[in-house]
Structures are given as structure tokens and as C-alpha cells.
Design an enzyme around this catalytic site. Structure first.
Site, PDB file in Angstrom:
ATOM      1  N   THR A   1       0.879  -1.186   0.000  1.00  0.00           N
ATOM      2  CA  THR A   1       0.000   0.000   0.000  1.00  0.00           C
ATOM      3  C   THR A   1       0.910   1.229   0.000  1.00  0.00           C
ATOM      4  OG1 THR A   1      -0.233  -0.135   2.421  1.00  0.00           O
ATOM      5  CG2 THR A   1      -2.003  -1.075   1.082  1.00  0.00           C
TER       6      THR A   1
ATOM      7  N   THR B   1       1.928  -9.411  11.162  1.00  0.00           N
ATOM      8  CA  THR B   1       1.937  -8.032  10.725  1.00  0.00           C
ATOM      9  C   THR B   1       0.753  -7.811   9.811  1.00  0.00           C
ATOM     10  OG1 THR B   1       3.136  -6.304   9.635  1.00  0.00           O
ATOM     11  CG2 THR B   1       3.347  -8.492   8.710  1.00  0.00           C
TER      12      THR B   1
ATOM     13  N   THR C   1      -8.011  10.352   0.440  1.00  0.00           N
ATOM     14  CA  THR C   1      -8.497  11.303  -0.568  1.00  0.00           C
ATOM     15  C   THR C   1      -7.432  11.654  -1.589  1.00  0.00           C
ATOM     16  OG1 THR C   1      -7.974  12.999   1.050  1.00  0.00           O
ATOM     17  CG2 THR C   1     -10.257  12.313   0.867  1.00  0.00           C
TER      18      THR C   1
END
Lengths: 406, 406
Positions: free
Chosen positions: A148, A185, A406
Site C-alpha cells: 500500500t 503483521t 483522498t
């Protein structure tokens, strides 16, 4: 004897993987048949894939044929829809592989509280499935697919030599933010071609997780999606069991090496991090106390910002140990900080040993290294010890997290 | 009935104060004779002034004549020298005032692990002593003198009207960083002209501290120097005792109002903060659970950065409650966020009620307010509740703390 090898999970005999990443939405598939074990988040808000995978492994006899993991959406706090979507992911892959879905684990990472983009994931399964492969490149694609805000893909593998033959352990992981694992994790998938029962694998996984993934902190936020799964393909023919102490200890060593390297990679690549902090506490009354003190130090925002700024404000380290809950007397503790080659002794048995400007200049120089080693002895007269890993707290951590969705 | 008045500690009959600040080194003195009580840090690394003051109040019958507090150096982790210096500060002031040093409390705030600049402090006592006064300006100078990275001086006072007459409660405090008090805040000094025994004052202080200072978090670091002292001069003639319920409850109310306002001032002026976060948890199984969940939310770096950036990533709030240790079922919780006038309901009994882009836009607008109210109901069927206060995590927090000592 163990040595590092290339290839991550694909270094392990019997493992195929691949992944795809489209903007923030990634999908990885790892195929490997074998006895399996898992550890999961202890957050009360448990993501759907964690619920689904945990239940499968608890009822299928401890066996997996594949893992499917998506990034970009955590499928957490998504209620019944989320459970349906998690099963849908697994079922779609099961159909491609022509296996029972109960042997397919599912994992997710990303934003919490948003419905999963299940159609995109199904499309991505279609892209990934024909490319499944055991090459180094295939492992690299799988590593990338689960990232990510990670900047660096995370994988590590070793080969162990034993009198009974060689075996391998390899894993991949993703980390970055919302990291203070309390079980695994964010996501980690580890494979070995050793032969080992599901129950022994589970006990090794729990023990090693406690000393590795459960000892890293990026920001102190325990995720809703933490999951670490391990599968043993058995392809090496090396049998690991409690009656063969030599092989067992070699396996424990190899497994812990891979888990620890992955954990450190996660700490070092914490969101916005520029440095890895390794804190070792010795002389503790109990291992729990040593863990509490070490984690408290690497969790402290004041210690983390001081390390970011090379500010030799070592008093914050002492204060963080002080509120950790660990039992000690401030008049007995010792503290030193090193960069691996240079070292500065700050406190010895409660007394400040060096605090002149020369010492603080030396400490500043040490703190500018990429890895900072903090050693604190609690001086209790007992000798329990623990190491924890963390990272500095930087402008970029704030930047990344002030503007995530956003 | 209580109403806010001006003047901080100097609003209280029988109190004189003054302070001086020279670059980062400040000194405040507050003179007031009366029954007194204190709460202190629970950090294992306890600063010398905390050790000295605690011992005095435990052995002098609960009575103070003055408080002396310096900023710029915490006199923490300074061993025997530190104890000597703390006593030296108190003794010097005792001589000026011609009182027994056992009635002089001492407090410090600043860098840990540096020897106190005792000569400068003695000079500053010489400057402050002739200026001691009960004016609003004198209170202002004392407030400023104890500030470190605080941007705003912190004081609050009220007058309470009872059938037995009027009394006042006024206090000052300093906060900013290393704030997750576990007893008092960094430093707070509260005064009242009510008549109250030292033992009842201690019990009121402990009870109210738990609901006010112990419920604020700036960064989660519990200081080595936390101290909150209260002195009752008795000058109003209004006697507070457990047999007069009306007056006692009025006193509790007035005292809690002052403590809560000071606590909120500290949270709002947290290092680098731009916003105050007020989080109320209802429907908890126990008050402890409510406190755990509320503090976990205002402590979460991910929640704090999202609020800084107006990022409507509310899933992080749910996750922070999830790892708080509070008992609840994710399918029963409710969540709404407001700025005091506009409100957005995000979760109702475990279901996401609104998650379209319009709702998230509305949430973004709410999050841009100066005070953000987060309400979470844990839906356990029980009705315990708690409120905690925190602030956002910003670039400036990192900036301030990456470069504090140098």
C-alpha cells in the site's frame, strides 16, 4: 547452518506466485499445497478476510492450497457484505485452481469501512492466474501487489543445511502504517519445503511471531487486518519434529531468521521512516518486562522524532522505559547508543557517565546513521532480555496519513 | 452555581504569585498558606522535585505555604545532585519567606538528564520574590514562567455561589509535549479559598484528576515530572465537608470545572496542534472500558493525522477502539462526528449508515473545525461513559520534537 538466498516465497519448492497492481489496487496469489498455520490480529474490529481465513484453518485440518490477497481495500468493518466478498474472492480462485475453497486463504489490506471492489478483484484473478510461476520475477510481482504505502517490496528467504538434507524457508510481507502487530503483521506469507505437521507449525509460528512481528512498532496502531500465514510444502523431504532436536532447532532458526528479517523490513519501511531503530533491553526481571520497555522506547513519539532530527535528547529514552510498566529502579539502569560501529555510553548504573557537549556531538553523529541501536540494561539483577524494532517519526508520516483516503 | 472569573490563581483570596522568564529558563513562585494535596507522575523515572515534594506533603500534615517551579530543565534523572538542587530551590525561597522549608513544594519541567542551573534559579528567586502580588498581571507572569513549548499560557478560575457564601477556585498549568498524564499533568497548581481538610482535598483531587488531567493525550508519552498541587487558603470562610452535601457538590463541580478547562487547554495547545479532539464513548461495559476506548482514539497517530489533514478516514477511529482493550462487539457499535453544530452519523449498530461521497465531503467540512467531537457508542447494553481529549498530529509536532535540546 543457514544462508540467505534469492526468490522470496518462490525460492521454496512447491510454491508458485504472481501479482498485479493497478494504481492503488493490487492482487497477489500464492499457490502451495501443505500443512499450514496462521496468526491473526487481536483487534476487536476484525476484518472479514481474517474471520474467513481463521475459521477455515481451524476447521480444515490445518491445510492450505493457496492464498489470495488484495491491497487498496481492507474489507474491514464491512459486515455481512464483507464476509460474502471475502468468500467470493476465495471461491473465484478455487474455481480457477479446481480445488475446494476451504483450502484457500484470503487476506486484505487498505482502507477500512469501504465495500470491496469485488468485480475488479475477479478481473485481476483472471490476469494473475495464467501467470502463476515459481520464478524470482513472479515472487517480485506478488510482493509488489500487496504493497500500500510501502516504498520497498519485502521478501526474504534462506536455505538451511542439516544432516537430513537441505530445506528452505521464504516469505513476503507488507507493512508501512497502522503497525503495532498483535499477532502477525499487516500481511505476511511464509513458505517452507520442510515437512512439518500443522500443529507443530502452529506452535512454531506463535512462538516466533511473538519474538519478531509482535516486536515491531511503526505508529502503535494495531491493524484490523494483521495476518501471517505459513505453509509447509514438504517438498524437501526434510522432516521437522520434536524428536529430532538438531533438525528442529535448525528449522526454528531458519524460520525465525526469515520472520525477523521481514519484521525489520517492515519497521525500516514504516510510513515516512528514514531510519531503523533496534532497541535491546537486558537485565530485566522478566521477558515481558524487557518487551514492554523495548517496545515503549521504539513506540515513543518523542524518541522517534528525536532520532529523526538527530537530537541527542536521550532523557526521552529513559522516560519511555519509565512509563512502560517494566519493573526497575532508576538508580540501577544503564544506557548506550550505537550505530553499529561507534558507541556512546550515556548512563551506567543510574549515573550519567558522559554529558558534556563532546559526548552529545558524538551522539548526534551516531544518530545520523541509517540504523540506530539502543541498549538499555534495567539492572534488576535478573537477566531477561528482548529486542524490539521501530522507525523514526517524520514529516512524511504526517503527510502520508493526513491525506490517505483522498 | 459557578461562573468563570479572571485572574487564575490570583483570583483566589490569600494567593500571591509572580514569575520570570529568560529565554527558555523560567521561574514561578506562588505563595498561599493552607491545607494541600498533590498527585504525581507514575513514571518509574521520577524527577527529583517530584520525589522531594511528595515526601514533604506526606510528612508535613498536608500543608503548604508556597510552590516554586522552574522551566527549561526537568531536574529528572539527576540522582543525588538533583535531590540536593530541588531542596536548594525550596530552601532559598523558604529563607526569603521566612518559613519552614517543609512547607515549600518544588516542581520542574524541561529537558531530562541535565544538571539543574541552580545559580540562575537562585538569581531568579531574587527577582521574583519582591514582585509577589495578587494582581491579574502577577498571575500572568507566573503562567508564562512555567511554559516550555506551550504557545498559550493556561489559567482558569471560577466563583461558586452557595447558601453558605461564595468561594473561588483558580489554577494554572503548563503542558505541550510528553503528555499523557498518569496522575497530574506536566505541572498544574490549583488554589481555592474554600476551607477544606487536607485529607478531603486529597480525595477530591485524586477523583477529579482521574476525570480530567488523566484523560488527555498529546503524544502518549507520560512525563517524569507530572505534578498537580492544590492548596486551600480557607479565606472565603466557606467550609467544605462531607456532611454538607450541597456545598460539597458545589465545590466538586467548581474544582472539576477548573481542572477540566486546564486539561482541555493543554490538549488544545499540544505541541504543533491545530485542533482539539473531544471523544466521548458511551454504552461501555465499565467506565474503565470507556476511558480505554476514548483515550485509544485520541492517542492514535492515524486518527490524529487524519484529523490534521481533514481526511474523512473514519475507519481508523473504529480500529483504534478495537485495539484499546475495551470489550465490545463490532456489530453493535455506533459512531458519529460533529463540529458542535453539524453532525454526520457514520455507523449505527454496526452498519455503515452513510458512506457516499456526499457524506464524506460533509465529514471533511466538519473535520476542518477547531474542535472535533467524536461520539462512539459501544452498544454493550451497559451505559458507562467517559470523555477524553487530544489534539491532531502535525508537521509542527515533528519539527518541535526533532530539534528540542539543540
Amino acid at each position: 547452518m543457514i544462508q540467505e538466498i534469492k526468490g522470496g516465497v518462490c525460492a521454496v519448492d512447491g510454491v508458485k506466485a504472481f501479482g498485479v497492481k493497478e494504481s492503488k489496487y493490487g492482487l497477489a496469489v500464492i499457490v502451495a499445497k501443505g500443512n499450514a498455520a496462521g496468526v491473526y490480529t487481536k483487534n476487536k474490529v476484525v476484518a472479514a478476510p481474517v474471520i474467513v481465513t481463521k475459521e477455515k484453518l481451524e476447521t480444515n485440518g490445518g491445510y492450505l492450497e493457496a492464498v489470495i490477497a488484495n491491497s487498496g481495500n481492507a474489507n474491514a468493518f464491512t459486515g455481512d457484505d464483507g464476509l460474502k466478498d471475502a468468500n467470493d474472492m476465495a471461491n473465484t480462485l478455487a474455481e480457477c485452481l479446481d480445488v475446494d475453497p476451504k483450502y484457500i486463504a484470503v487476506a486484505s489490506t487498505g482502507v477500512i469501512g469501504r465495500k470491496l471492489h469485488i468485480d475488479k478483484i475477479k478481473d485481476q484473478i483472471g490476469t494473475v492466474f495464467p501467470n502463476l510461476d515459481s520464478s524470482e520475477k513472479a515472487n517480485a510481482e506478488a510482493m509488489k501487489a500487496i504493497m500500500t504505502t510501502d516504498l520497498v517490496p519485502k521478501g526474504f528467504a534462506v536455505e538451511a543445511q542439516t544432516a537430513k538434507g537441505n530445506f528452505r524457508v521464504g516469505g513476503i510481507a507488507k507493512g508501512s502504517g497502522m503497525i503495532e502487530p498483535n499477532m502477525g503483521t499487516m500481511l505476511s506469507f511464509v513458505y517452507t519445503d520442510a515437512e512439518i505437521s500443522a500443529s507443530l507449525l502452529q506452535s512454531v509460528l506463535a512462538e516466533v511471531t511473538d519474538r519478531t512481528f509482535n516486536r515491531i512498532v511503526v505508529d502503535g496502531d494495531t491493524s484490523t487486518n494483521d495476518m501471517c500465514l505459513v505453509t509447509a510444502t514438504g517438498k524437501s523431504g526434510v522432516n521437522v519434529n520434536l524428536n529430532d532436536e538438531a533438525v528442529y532447532s535448525e528449522f526454528l532458526n531458519a524460520f525465525e531468521t526469515v520472520m525477523k528479517e521481514l519484521a525489520k523490513m517492515i519497521a525500516k519501511d514504516g510510513e515516512g521512516a528514514t531510519k531503523l531503530i533496534e532497541c535491546t533491553v537486558t537485565g530485566a526481571y522478566s521477558e515481558d518486562d524487557a518487551v514492554s520497555a523495548a517496545k515503549s522506547i521504539v513506540r515513543s513519539p518523542l524518541v522517534k522524532t528525536a532520532i529523526f532530527g538527530n537530537d541527542p535528547n536521550w532523557g526521552r529514552i529513559v522516560a519511555a522505559a519509565g512509563y512502560s510498566g517494566a519493573d526497575f529502579d532508576q538508580s540501577a539502569i544503564s544506557l548506550d547508543i550505537s550505530d553499529g560501529s561507534n558507541q556512546v555510553f550515556l548512563v551506567k548504573a543510574g549515573k550519567i557517565t558522559e554529558n558534556d557537549s563532546g559526548t552529545l556531538e558524538k551522539l548526534k553523529a551516531i544518530m545520523s546513521a541509517e540504523t540506530i541501536f539502543i541498549s538499555m540494561d534495567l539492572g534488576t539483577g535478573y537477566s531477561e532480555t528482548a529486542t524490539a524494532w521501530g522507525c523514526d517519526l517524520t514529516y512524511d508520516y504526517v503527510k502520508i496519513n493526513a491525506d490517505y483516503t483522498t
